[in-house]
Design a protein around this motif. Structure first.
Motif, PDB file in Angstrom:
ATOM      1  N   UNK A  54       0.285 -12.194  14.692  1.00  0.00           N
ATOM      2  CA  UNK A  54      -0.455 -11.995  13.448  1.00  0.00           C
ATOM      3  C   UNK A  54      -0.854 -10.568  13.134  1.00  0.00           C
ATOM      4  N   UNK A  55      -0.046  -9.612  13.532  1.00  0.00           N
ATOM      5  CA  UNK A  55      -0.361  -8.204  13.248  1.00  0.00           C
ATOM      6  C   UNK A  55      -0.270  -7.938  11.748  1.00  0.00           C
ATOM      7  N   UNK A  56      -1.173  -7.130  11.210  1.00  0.00           N
ATOM      8  CA  UNK A  56      -1.101  -6.800   9.783  1.00  0.00           C
ATOM      9  C   UNK A  56       0.160  -5.994   9.465  1.00  0.00           C
ATOM     10  N   UNK A  57       0.607  -6.098   8.229  1.00  0.00           N
ATOM     11  CA  UNK A  57       1.842  -5.453   7.790  1.00  0.00           C
ATOM     12  C   UNK A  57       1.844  -3.947   8.099  1.00  0.00           C
ATOM     13  N   UNK A  58       0.710  -3.279   7.897  1.00  0.00           N
ATOM     14  CA  UNK A  58       0.632  -1.834   8.154  1.00  0.00           C
ATOM     15  C   UNK A  58       0.921  -1.532   9.621  1.00  0.00           C
ATOM     16  N   UNK A  59       0.406  -2.388  10.508  1.00  0.00           N
ATOM     17  CA  UNK A  59       0.617  -2.205  11.948  1.00  0.00           C
ATOM     18  C   UNK A  59       2.089  -2.426  12.297  1.00  0.00           C
ATOM     19  N   UNK A  60       2.712  -3.426  11.680  1.00  0.00           N
ATOM     20  CA  UNK A  60       4.134  -3.702  11.921  1.00  0.00           C
ATOM     21  C   UNK A  60       4.966  -2.485  11.531  1.00  0.00           C
ATOM     22  N   UNK A  61       4.684  -1.922  10.376  1.00  0.00           N
ATOM     23  CA  UNK A  61       5.411  -0.736   9.911  1.00  0.00           C
ATOM     24  C   UNK A  61       5.199   0.432  10.865  1.00  0.00           C
ATOM     25  N   UNK A  62       3.968   0.672  11.241  1.00  0.00           N
ATOM     26  CA  UNK A  62       3.637   1.790  12.136  1.00  0.00           C
ATOM     27  C   UNK A  62       4.344   1.658  13.484  1.00  0.00           C
ATOM     28  N   UNK A  63       4.287   0.485  14.079  1.00  0.00           N
ATOM     29  CA  UNK A  63       4.912   0.262  15.390  1.00  0.00           C
ATOM     30  C   UNK A  63       6.435   0.339  15.282  1.00  0.00           C
ATOM     31  N   UNK A  64       7.004  -0.253  14.248  1.00  0.00           N
ATOM     32  CA  UNK A  64       8.462  -0.215  14.060  1.00  0.00           C
ATOM     33  C   UNK A  64       8.958   1.220  13.917  1.00  0.00           C
TER      34      UNK A  64
END
Length: 125
Positions: A54-64
């Motif tokens: 359930x990571x927020x979209x911003x976190x997904x983008x940052x980690x990717x």
């Protein structure tokens, strides 16, 4: 017809297609290593491990983006024929910092695809 891929231990001279570079007399050449599927999976697992459920979209983008940068730095060895303000950039850091996103995406795609890599393989005369 046999299937031929590259060893991930060997640096390959790849000529990007970006900006009609392959048509140039003195093209930009990126020396990189092939990333087989098993290694691509390692990068995917790294993303999953850093994100959790359930990571927020911003976190997904940052980690990717961080993992893509790591993949780039792990597998690009050097570059030649890449200029910024008249100065040749030969380091991975310089290429990452100054390359257009389309070029970075092409390089990452090439390192993960033996077919794409063969298309831009530098043939020594």
């Amino acid at each position: 017809m046999a299937i031929e891929v590259f060893s991930p231990d060997v640096a390959i001279e790849y000529i990007p297609e970006y900006g009609k570079n392959r048509e140039s007399d003195k093209p930009c050449i990126v020396k990189l290593r092939y990333v087989p599927f098993v290694k691509s999976q390692e990068y995917s697992r790294l993303i999953a491990a850093r994100l959790g459920q359930g990571a927020p979209r911003e976190k997904v983008t940052e980690v990717s983006q961080a993992v893509q940068k790591r993949q780039f730095f792990d597998n690009v060895v050097s570059t030649s024929g890449f200029f910024v303000d008249g100065k040749e950039i030969t380091t991975v850091e310089g290429l990452w910092e100054h390359a257009p996103s389309e070029l970075v995406h092409e390089i990452v795609t090439a390192m993960e695809s033996a077919l794409k890599l063969k298309e831009g393989l530098r043939v020594h005369a």
